[in-house]
Design a protein around this motif. Structure first.
Motif, PDB file in Angstrom:
ATOM      1  N   GLU A 295       0.844  -1.187   0.000  1.00  0.00           N
ATOM      2  CA  GLU A 295       0.000   0.000   0.000  1.00  0.00           C
ATOM      3  C   GLU A 295       0.881   1.239   0.000  1.00  0.00           C
ATOM      4  OE1 GLU A 295      -2.849  -0.219   3.181  1.00  0.00           O
ATOM      5  OE2 GLU A 295      -3.857  -1.944   2.280  1.00  0.00           O
ATOM      6  N   GLU A 296       0.308   2.339  -0.436  1.00  0.00           N
ATOM      7  CA  GLU A 296       1.036   3.587  -0.605  1.00  0.00           C
ATOM      8  C   GLU A 296       1.801   4.017   0.658  1.00  0.00           C
ATOM      9  OE1 GLU A 296      -0.449   7.996  -1.513  1.00  0.00           O
ATOM     10  OE2 GLU A 296      -1.129   6.511  -2.985  1.00  0.00           O
ATOM     11  N   ASN A 297       1.238   3.789   1.825  1.00  0.00           N
ATOM     12  CA  ASN A 297       1.864   4.216   3.073  1.00  0.00           C
ATOM     13  C   ASN A 297       2.956   3.270   3.583  1.00  0.00           C
ATOM     14  OD1 ASN A 297       0.269   6.499   3.152  1.00  0.00           O
ATOM     15  ND2 ASN A 297      -1.338   5.488   4.343  1.00  0.00           N
TER      16      ASN A 297
ATOM     17  N   THR B   7       5.179  -3.884   4.582  1.00  0.00           N
ATOM     18  CA  THR B   7       3.969  -4.505   4.041  1.00  0.00           C
ATOM     19  C   THR B   7       3.710  -5.843   4.723  1.00  0.00           C
ATOM     20  OG1 THR B   7       4.269  -3.454   1.886  1.00  0.00           O
ATOM     21  CG2 THR B   7       2.861  -5.409   1.952  1.00  0.00           C
TER      22      THR B   7
END
Length: 188
Positions: A64-66, A73
């Motif tokens: 995910e982007e964050n 992850t």
């Protein structure tokens, strides 16, 4: 643990694939209530549009982007799917990335240790069942075999697999397990 005919297909598909999605998973080792080592696998929920639904795998999922990196992850997804606080996991090693053509994912597996006795909490929307495998069963060569399976890419083909807790574990998860088993055999 890949069927021999599939190796060339995997290499060719990886080269042709554009926009490969990234994911990370966690092979989590932990002590059970009598202090025997176990490996945590999950049975994924059945979803009609998911090519990996109703299969055995490791906790994990898509970047995910964050997420600051693949390790983040794997830790985040392990927390989301089985409730293990990332601060309580010691990552031992990252393993070989595996490309999975049916879903166009490149997956980075990690080996982690969880020494707490707190129970797992499965995410009901994604995880059907927790599959807690004894290390002795995982390391037992009698649990490695070949089974004829119908897959997304072939019908009734011989596929190398593990038989763990009554489940046939094959494909990318089987390949990751094979690497882990080889590493453990070198140190045990």
């Amino acid at each position: 643990m890949a069927p021999q005919f599939r190796l060339e297909d995997l290499q060719a598909a990886r080269k042709k694939s554009a926009n490969t999605k990234k994911a990370a998973v966690m092979a989590l080792f932990y002590p059970d209530e009598v202090n025997l080592t176990r490996l945590l696998l999950i049975l994924r929920k059945s979803h009609p549009k998911d090519v990996h639904s109703n299969q055995i795998g490791f906790p994990g999922g898509q970047v995910e982007e964050n997420d600051r990196d693949m390790r983040a992850t794997a830790l985040r997804e392990t927390y989301e799917e089985v409730g293990v606080d990332p601060n309580h996991i010691e990552i031992v090693k990252s393993l070989t990335e595996i490309y999975i053509p049916p879903s166009n994912f490149e997956v980075r597996p990690y080996m982690g240790l969880y020494t707490r006795t707190e129970p797992f909490t499965k995410q009901d929307t994604e995880v059907e069942e927790l599959v807690e495998v004894r290390l002795a069963d995982f390391m037992d060569d009698a649990n490695v075999f070949t089974e004829n399976l119908t897959t997304s890419y072939a019908t009734d083909v011989p596929v190398p697999a593990f038989k763990l807790n009554g489940y046939t574990v094959w494909g990318a998860t089987g390949m990751m397990l094979s690497e882990i088993k080889t590493l453990l055999q070198q140190v045990l």
